[in-house]
Write a protein that holds these residues in place. Structure first.
Motif, PDB file in Angstrom:
ATOM      1  N   ARG A   1       1.662   4.660   1.342  1.00 49.84           N
ATOM      2  CA  ARG A   1       1.298   5.409   2.549  1.00 49.84           C
ATOM      3  C   ARG A   1       0.576   6.703   2.209  1.00 49.84           C
ATOM      4  NH1 ARG A   1       6.729   4.189   5.199  1.00 49.84           N
ATOM      5  NH2 ARG A   1       6.204   2.296   6.274  1.00 49.84           N
ATOM      6  N   GLY A   2      -0.468   6.998   2.983  1.00 48.40           N
ATOM      7  CA  GLY A   2      -1.195   8.242   2.813  1.00 48.40           C
ATOM      8  C   GLY A   2      -2.194   8.222   1.668  1.00 48.40           C
ATOM      9  N   THR A   3      -2.380   7.062   1.027  1.00 48.02           N
ATOM     10  CA  THR A   3      -3.327   6.937  -0.088  1.00 48.02           C
ATOM     11  C   THR A   3      -4.112   5.648   0.076  1.00 48.02           C
ATOM     12  OG1 THR A   3      -1.957   5.630  -1.574  1.00 48.02           O
ATOM     13  CG2 THR A   3      -1.606   8.013  -1.611  1.00 48.02           C
ATOM     14  N   ASP A   4      -5.054   5.436  -0.832  1.00 49.44           N
ATOM     15  CA  ASP A   4      -5.790   4.173  -0.875  1.00 49.44           C
ATOM     16  C   ASP A   4      -5.240   3.250  -1.950  1.00 49.44           C
ATOM     17  OD1 ASP A   4      -7.525   4.922   1.172  1.00 49.44           O
ATOM     18  OD2 ASP A   4      -8.933   5.857  -0.212  1.00 49.44           O
ATOM     19  N   LEU A   5      -4.095   3.617  -2.538  1.00 44.32           N
ATOM     20  CA  LEU A   5      -3.508   2.819  -3.613  1.00 44.32           C
ATOM     21  C   LEU A   5      -2.916   1.531  -3.068  1.00 44.32           C
ATOM     22  CD1 LEU A   5      -1.617   5.594  -5.612  1.00 44.32           C
ATOM     23  CD2 LEU A   5      -3.723   4.440  -6.288  1.00 44.32           C
TER      24      LEU A   5
ATOM     25  N   LYS B   1       0.867  -1.180   0.000  1.00 41.91           N
ATOM     26  CA  LYS B   1       0.000   0.000   0.000  1.00 41.91           C
ATOM     27  C   LYS B   1       0.896   1.220   0.000  1.00 41.91           C
ATOM     28  CE  LYS B   1      -3.851   1.977   2.550  1.00 41.91           C
ATOM     29  NZ  LYS B   1      -3.539   3.253   3.109  1.00 41.91           N
TER      30      LYS B   1
END
Length: 67
Positions: free
Chosen positions: A11-15, A9
């Motif tokens: 960090r700081g995103t939904d990716l 993942k």
């Protein structure tokens, strides 16, 4: 424990994607500076079919639920 396809993942995103590898070889690491901590790895996103490069410091492993 080692996984053939490592899900990560950003960090700081939904990716969420999979570290892209050539068949039968370890993940490719691209050096961007003399300091190895600034290297980047390719991450494949199945939803869009694209490969994007991220610094290893912004990637975290996604642990599959037990069961």
């Amino acid at each position: 424990m080692s996984y053939k396809f490592r899900t990560v993942k950003v960090r700081g995103t939904d990716l969420v994607g999979t570290i892209a590898r050539k068949h039968g070889s370890p993940a490719e690491i691209y050096e961007t500076a003399k300091d190895p901590s600034t290297s980047v790895v390719p991450v494949y996103f199945q939803e869009t079919g694209e490969v994007r490069f991220f610094d290893r410091s912004v990637l975290e492993d996604v642990v599959a639920p037990a069961g």
